[in-house]
Design an enzyme around this catalytic site. Sequence first.
Site, mmCIF file in Angstrom:
data_model
loop_
_atom_site.group_PDB
_atom_site.id
_atom_site.type_symbol
_atom_site.label_atom_id
_atom_site.label_comp_id
_atom_site.label_asym_id
_atom_site.label_seq_id
_atom_site.Cartn_x
_atom_site.Cartn_y
_atom_site.Cartn_z
ATOM 1 N N ASP A 193 71.667 48.729 41.848
ATOM 2 C CA ASP A 193 71.642 47.380 41.281
ATOM 3 C C ASP A 193 73.034 46.801 41.481
ATOM 4 O O ASP A 193 73.857 47.324 40.723
ATOM 5 C CB ASP A 193 71.080 47.299 39.856
ATOM 6 C CG ASP A 193 71.015 45.889 39.513
ATOM 7 O OD1 ASP A 193 71.450 44.886 39.845
ATOM 8 O OD2 ASP A 193 70.452 45.553 38.474
ATOM 9 N N ASN B 225 64.731 40.147 41.977
ATOM 10 C CA ASN B 225 64.107 39.539 43.531
ATOM 11 C C ASN B 225 65.239 38.363 43.803
ATOM 12 O O ASN B 225 64.861 37.385 44.631
ATOM 13 C CB ASN B 225 62.838 38.881 43.360
ATOM 14 C CG ASN B 225 62.060 38.528 44.480
ATOM 15 O OD1 ASN B 225 61.408 37.368 44.485
ATOM 16 N ND2 ASN B 225 62.564 39.061 45.752
ATOM 17 N N CYS C 247 68.723 39.743 44.734
ATOM 18 C CA CYS C 247 69.714 40.501 45.300
ATOM 19 C C CYS C 247 69.217 41.644 46.336
ATOM 20 O O CYS C 247 69.242 41.463 47.557
ATOM 21 C CB CYS C 247 70.670 41.459 44.226
ATOM 22 S SG CYS C 247 71.351 40.092 43.168
ATOM 23 N N ARG C 248 68.790 42.770 45.779
ATOM 24 C CA ARG C 248 68.345 43.694 46.837
ATOM 25 C C ARG C 248 66.941 43.498 47.751
ATOM 26 O O ARG C 248 67.093 43.746 48.724
ATOM 27 C CB ARG C 248 68.039 44.981 46.090
ATOM 28 C CG ARG C 248 69.261 45.625 45.394
ATOM 29 C CD ARG C 248 69.039 46.684 44.526
ATOM 30 N NE ARG C 248 68.366 46.313 43.212
ATOM 31 C CZ ARG C 248 67.990 46.934 42.110
ATOM 32 N NH1 ARG C 248 68.003 48.110 42.155
ATOM 33 N NH2 ARG C 248 67.648 46.164 40.945
ATOM 34 N N SER C 249 65.884 43.169 46.954
ATOM 35 C CA SER C 249 64.630 42.812 47.852
ATOM 36 C C SER C 249 64.538 41.806 48.643
ATOM 37 O O SER C 249 64.200 42.002 50.015
ATOM 38 C CB SER C 249 63.468 42.869 46.812
ATOM 39 O OG SER C 249 63.426 41.747 45.875
ATOM 40 N N CYS D 211 62.294 44.607 43.708
ATOM 41 C CA CYS D 211 63.533 45.048 42.812
ATOM 42 C C CYS D 211 63.328 44.438 41.422
ATOM 43 O O CYS D 211 62.243 43.999 41.130
ATOM 44 C CB CYS D 211 64.815 44.593 43.372
ATOM 45 S SG CYS D 211 65.179 42.925 43.600
HETATM 46 P P1 4NP Z 1 68.237 42.666 41.864
HETATM 47 O O1 4NP Z 1 69.471 42.387 40.932
HETATM 48 O O2 4NP Z 1 67.166 43.347 41.184
HETATM 49 O O3 4NP Z 1 68.579 43.624 43.039
HETATM 50 O O4 4NP Z 1 67.636 41.254 42.307
HETATM 51 C C1 4NP Z 1 69.355 42.004 39.747
HETATM 52 C C2 4NP Z 1 69.283 40.432 39.420
HETATM 53 C C3 4NP Z 1 69.282 39.857 38.221
HETATM 54 C C4 4NP Z 1 69.140 40.857 37.199
HETATM 55 C C5 4NP Z 1 69.353 42.192 37.151
HETATM 56 C C6 4NP Z 1 69.200 42.705 38.844
HETATM 57 N N1 4NP Z 1 69.326 40.178 35.984
HETATM 58 O O5 4NP Z 1 69.487 41.062 34.837
HETATM 59 O O6 4NP Z 1 69.136 38.933 35.968
#
Ligand code: 4NP
Length: 161
Positions: free
Chosen positions: A126, A11, A13-15, A8
């Site tokens: 997201d 790294n 939340c989703r992945s 993602c």
């Molecule tokens: P992820 O979520 O891609 O599912 O881990 C996010 C985590 C952090 C950010 C964006 C999405 N950020 O902009 O910091």
Amino acid sequence: MIKVLFVCLGNICRSPLAEAIFNQKITDAGIKSHFKADSAGTSDYHIGELPDERTIKCAALHEIPISHRGRQVNRTDFRDFDYIIAMDDSNLRNLNNLKTRFGFPEKEIFMMRDFVPESEGLSVPDPYYGGEEGFMEIYRILDEAIGHFLSQIQENHQIYA
Ligand code: 4NP
């Protein structure tokens, strides 16, 4: 050994949740020794960090162990992983650019929800800027998609307990 990398943006939340759900499913199915799962982000925003506290809470509610430290996708990932799976279109675009830059232009990058009939092309949204309900939603989406993905690779590689 089949190597699976969930990707993602951050790294956190989703992945890492996808990695944890995948590990739980292969453990429950008694086929853990056939796989190695990991996760990574396209960005460098959260290198070394634990998953988001909402991710940890969501995993705990579903009684799924989660332990990962944020890392960024790197060149050797394209060499080492059999299945590299993006969560959304933006991750997919970034991975397709990176694979060429890193010298693996032929590497196929997969989309998580393409494994679910009728959900091809959809994103795992997201959840970062939303509330906790978004994490419950991605759990449901990931649980379904990873179930389909696992059935498909078990069949492709003839892996049964
Ligand atoms: P992820 O979520 O891609 O599912 O881990 C996010 C985590 C952090 C950010 C964006 C999405 N950020 O902009 O910091």
